[in-house]
Enzyme design. Structure first.
Site, PDB file in Angstrom:
ATOM      1  N   SER A 466      39.575  30.218  37.815  1.00 44.25           N
ATOM      2  CA  SER A 466      39.937  31.545  37.339  1.00 44.25           C
ATOM      3  C   SER A 466      38.883  32.592  37.646  1.00 44.25           C
ATOM      4  O   SER A 466      38.674  32.957  38.785  1.00 44.25           O
ATOM      5  CB  SER A 466      40.241  31.481  35.845  1.00 44.25           C
ATOM      6  OG  SER A 466      41.421  30.757  35.644  1.00 44.25           O
ATOM      7  N   ASP A 477      35.185  37.113  50.878  1.00 43.73           N
ATOM      8  CA  ASP A 477      35.817  38.178  51.664  1.00 43.73           C
ATOM      9  C   ASP A 477      34.847  39.281  52.053  1.00 43.73           C
ATOM     10  O   ASP A 477      35.000  39.908  53.105  1.00 43.73           O
ATOM     11  CB  ASP A 477      36.991  38.772  50.877  1.00 43.73           C
ATOM     12  CG  ASP A 477      38.207  37.851  50.870  1.00 43.73           C
ATOM     13  OD1 ASP A 477      38.111  36.741  51.422  1.00 43.73           O
ATOM     14  OD2 ASP A 477      39.243  38.244  50.299  1.00 43.73           O
ATOM     15  N   LYS A 491      43.248  27.999  40.146  1.00 44.02           N
ATOM     16  CA  LYS A 491      44.005  28.749  39.147  1.00 44.02           C
ATOM     17  C   LYS A 491      43.826  30.237  39.432  1.00 44.02           C
ATOM     18  O   LYS A 491      42.835  30.837  39.057  1.00 44.02           O
ATOM     19  CB  LYS A 491      43.533  28.426  37.737  1.00 44.02           C
ATOM     20  CG  LYS A 491      44.345  29.170  36.698  1.00 44.02           C
ATOM     21  CD  LYS A 491      43.756  29.035  35.323  1.00 44.02           C
ATOM     22  CE  LYS A 491      44.512  29.932  34.356  1.00 44.02           C
ATOM     23  NZ  LYS A 491      44.350  31.369  34.688  1.00 44.02           N
TER      24      LYS A 491
END
Length: 567
Positions: A466, A477, A491
Site C-alpha cells: 500500500s 518512476d 495492494k
C-alpha cells in the site's frame, strides 16, 4: 485518505489524517496491507498480530495437487480455519489457477471470520443481543455505503446473497453454534441449511426494501426451525455483506474500530508485542516493541507465550489470547514464556500506554561514506514529523546518502506517504487515485521547497504494501533511487473508513492508486531493481545486523558504487 489492508489487519499507520464529517461520523481513507488477523489484538499486545508468510509445501518437497486439496479439506473438517487459510494460500502459490483451492480458501476465510467475530467481546456483548429493528438499521447503513462508495458497482442481489452464504456457513461453525444453538440437532441444522439453499441462494433482490423483506423472511424461517434469534441472523448479513467486495473491505466491530483508530495514532494500552498463534505451541513473538513492558521484562523474538494468568495459551487463537492480554493501564498480567530450547520462565508485565514509533531505527551505519539508515514500520499520524526529525539528526551526524527500509511495512495513511515523498521528489506527480465517487479521484504533486538532495536506496519485501508501494512506485518512476529486495505485496487500492451506528464502522475499497507514470501493480507487486533472494524472513525492529541481512549489504553496495549525488 487511508490505505488499509487482507487480512485485516495492520500494524501502525499514520500521517496527516484527512477527515470529512458525514451524518454517520468521520470518514477516513487509509492505505495498508490487509491481513487475516484481528485488530482486536492491538489493545492487548500493543500491535496487531501479523502473519509470517511461510510455505507449508517447500520447493524441494512439494505435494501433488490432490494431496494439497485433501490436506486443506482435513484442516476444514477439524475446524482449524487459520491453518486452512494459510495452507490454501501457500498451495495457490504453486497452483494459482486451481478452482478447488480457491473455493477452499474462500470457505476457510469466511469461517475464520465468523470464529473471530464470536471471539470478539464487543461483538458478543453489544451487537449480538440487539433487537431485530436495531440490527436491520445497521444492515441498511452497510448496504447504503457499499452501493454509494465501493470502487466498483455492486448490485443488491450480490450483497444479500453473500449474507445468506455467511449464515449458511455459520450454521456449520462450532463457535457460532455454541453461542447460539446449543440445543439444535444436526438433523435440524442440515434441514435448515438445505432450505436456505433452496429458497434464498442467489435470490433476486431489486432494491434495499426488497433486501429487508428477504432478511426478515430468513429470520422467521430460522426462528421457526431452530429458535435462532433474529439478531444472530442479521449479523451474518451485516458482516457477510462485504464478502462480495474484496479482501480489503469489512465491517468493524466496536472493538476493532477502536483498535484501528488507536493503531492510526500509534497509541494503545498493552504489553507491546506482535504475536501470532501457532496451533498447540502458543503465541509466537514476532516482534517485541522497543520501550515496551514486554521488552523491559526480557521477552525476545521467537519465544512463545504458553500461559496467561495461569491459563494454558498453547491451544488458543490469537484473538483469545489478545482478550486475556487486554486490560487497563497499570494492571498486571502474568506470562509463562517458552524459550528457544524448550525451557520456560514466568514474568509479570504491567500494562501501560505504548507508543509505536513509525521510525523504529535511524542511525549512521557506514560512517566512512556517510550512509544513513531509517527503518519505517508504518505510515501513522506522527510519521512525517518522526521522519523529519530523523533526517535532520542524521544530517548533523554526516549523512550523505540514505537507505530507507520499508520491509514488512504494511502501509497506513496516504497523506503520510505523499508528504514523505515530497521530501525526496522536487517536481511532478507523486501518485494519483481513481474511484467511483468524485472525491476519490485525485492527483498529488511534489513541491520543490524542502526537498532532500541525496542518493536513496529503498529496501522492500513481499510484506511491503500500500503506502509503501506508493513510495516505491514514485521512486521508480522518477528515477529517484535504487530499489532493493523482493517483489512487494501488490495492494494498489485505497480504503475509506466510514463510522456507522452502535460504535461500528465499515472499511472498504473506494479507489485504486497509480504511480506517476500511470502504473499499478495490484495483485502483482512491484519488482525491485536489484532482487535479493536470501533476505531475512522478518527484520527485527530497532536493530541492524549487517552480517545476517543480505538486503542491507546489497543496499550498501549500491550506494558505495555510485557518486554521492542525486540520480
Amino acid at each position: 485518505m487511508l490505505d488499509f489492508g487482507p487480512e485485516e489487519s495492520a500494524t501502525a499507520h499514520g500521517g496527516q489524517l484527512h477527515r470529512s464529517e458525514t451524518a454517520e461520523g468521520a470518514v477516513m481513507t487509509m492505505l495498508t496491507k490487509a491481513r487475516t488477523y484481528s485488530l482486536r489484538a492491538i489493545l492487548a499486545v500493543g500491535l496487531v498480530a501479523l502473519a509470517a508468510v511461510t510455505l507449508s509445501a517447500r520447493a524441494a518437497d512439494r505435494p501433488d495437487l490432490q494431496t494439497a486439496i485433501h490436506s486443506g479439506s482435513e484442516l476444514e473438517s477439524d475446524t482449524r480455519w487459520k491453518e486452512a487459510v494459510d495452507h490454501y494460500k501457500d498451495s495457490l502459490k504453486i497452483w494459482p489457477d486451481d478452482e478447488t483451492l480457491k473455493l477452499g480458501l474462500r470457505r476457510s476465510q469466511f469461517q475464520f471470520s465468523i470464529t473471530r467475530r464470536y471471539d470478539d467481546d464487543t461483538f458478543v456483548t453489544s451487537l449480538k443481543p440487539m433487537s431485530r429493528d436495531a440490527a436491520m438499521a445497521l444492515y441498511d447503513d452497510v448496504l447504503t455505503h457499499i452501493q454509494m462508495s465501493f470502487v466498483d458497482p455492486i448490485n443488491t442481489t450480490s450483497v444479500v446473497a453473500h449474507g445468506t452464504e455467511s449464515l449458511w456457513l455459520a450454521l456449520g461453525n462450532p463457535e457460532f453454534l455454541e453461542k447460539n444453538l446449543v440445543a439444535a440437532s444436526s438433523t435440524q441444522l442440515n434441514s435448515l441449511r438445505r432450505e436456505l439453499f433452496e429458497k434464498f441462494w442467489n435470490k433476486s433482490v431489486a432494491h434495499q426494501f426488497a433486501a429487508r423483506e428477504v432478511i426478515n423472511d430468513v429470520c422467521t424461517l430460522c426462528q421457526s426451525r431452530v429458535g435462532l434469534d433474529s439478531s444472530a441472523v442479521i449479523m451474518e448479513y451485516v458482516f457477510g455483506a462485504c464478502n462480495c467486495l474484496d479482501d480489503y473491505s469489512n465491517v468493524l466491530t466496536p472493538g476493532k474500530r477502536q483498535d484501528l483508530y488507536g493503531n492510526i495514532r500509534g497509541e494503545f494500552v498493552g504489553v507491546g508485542i506482535v504475536m501470532e498463534s501457532e496451533t498447540d505451541h502458543g503465541m509466537k513473538l514476532i516482534q517485541v516493541l522497543p520501550e515496551s513492558p514486554a521488552r523491559e521484562a526480557g521477552l525476545k523474538r521467537g519465544e512463545f507465550i504458553v500461559g496467561i494468568d495461569g491459563q494454558n495459551a498453547r491451544p488458543m487463537s490469537t484473538d483469545q489470547a489478545a482478550n486475556l492480554l487486554a486490560g487497563k493501564s497499570g494492571s498486571r498480567v502474568l506470562l509463562e514464556v517458552e524459550r528457544y530450547d524448550g525451557s520456560t520462565y514466568e514474568v509479570t508485565c504491567t500494562r501501560r500506554e505504548v507508543h509505536v514509533k513509525s521510525v523504529a531505527t535511524a542511525k549512521i551505519i557506514d560512517p566512512t561514506n556517510g550512509v544513513g539508515y531509517i527503518q519505517m514500520t508504518g505510515f501513522q499520524q506522527g510519521t512525517v514529523a518522526e521522519m523529519d526529525a530523523a533526517l535532520t539528526e542524521l544530517k548533523k551526524q554526516g549523512m550523505r546518502s540514505l537507505i530507507w527500509d520499508l520491509r514488512d511495512n504494511p502501509g497506513g495513511l496516504l497523506t503520510a506517504a505523499i508528504e514523505l515523498l515530497d521530501r525526496f521528489i522536487d517536481d511532478g506527480v507523486i501518485v494519483s487515485t481513481r474511484g467511483r465517487a468524485p472525491d476519490q479521484s485525485m492527483t498529488y504533486t511534489a513541491h520543490r521547497p524542502g526537498t532532500w538532495d541525496l542518493p536513496v536506496v529503498l529496501v522492500i519485501n513481499e510484506n511491503s504494501a500500500s503506502a509503501s508501494e506508493i513510495v516505491a512506485g514514485a521512486i521508480r518512476d522518477h528515477q529517484r533511487g535504487t530499489i532493493v529486495g523482493r517483489t512487494s505485496f501488490g495492494k494498489w487500492s485505497v480504503q475509506s473508513i466510514f463510522d456507522l451506528r452502535y460504535g461500528t464502522a465499515i472499511r472498504m475499497t473506494t479507489a485504486k492508486f497509480y504511480s506517476p507514470r500511470g502504473n499499478t501493480w495490484g495483485k502483482i507487486g512491484l519488482q525491485p531493481d536489484v532482487v535479493v533472494d536470501a533476505g531475512p524472513e522478518s527484520p527485527p525492529l530497532g536493530e541492524v545486523d549487517l552480517n545476517n541481512d543480505a538486503d542491507l549489504r546489497e543496499a550498501l553496495r549500491q550506494l558505495r558504487g555510485q557518486e554521492f549525488t542525486k540520480r
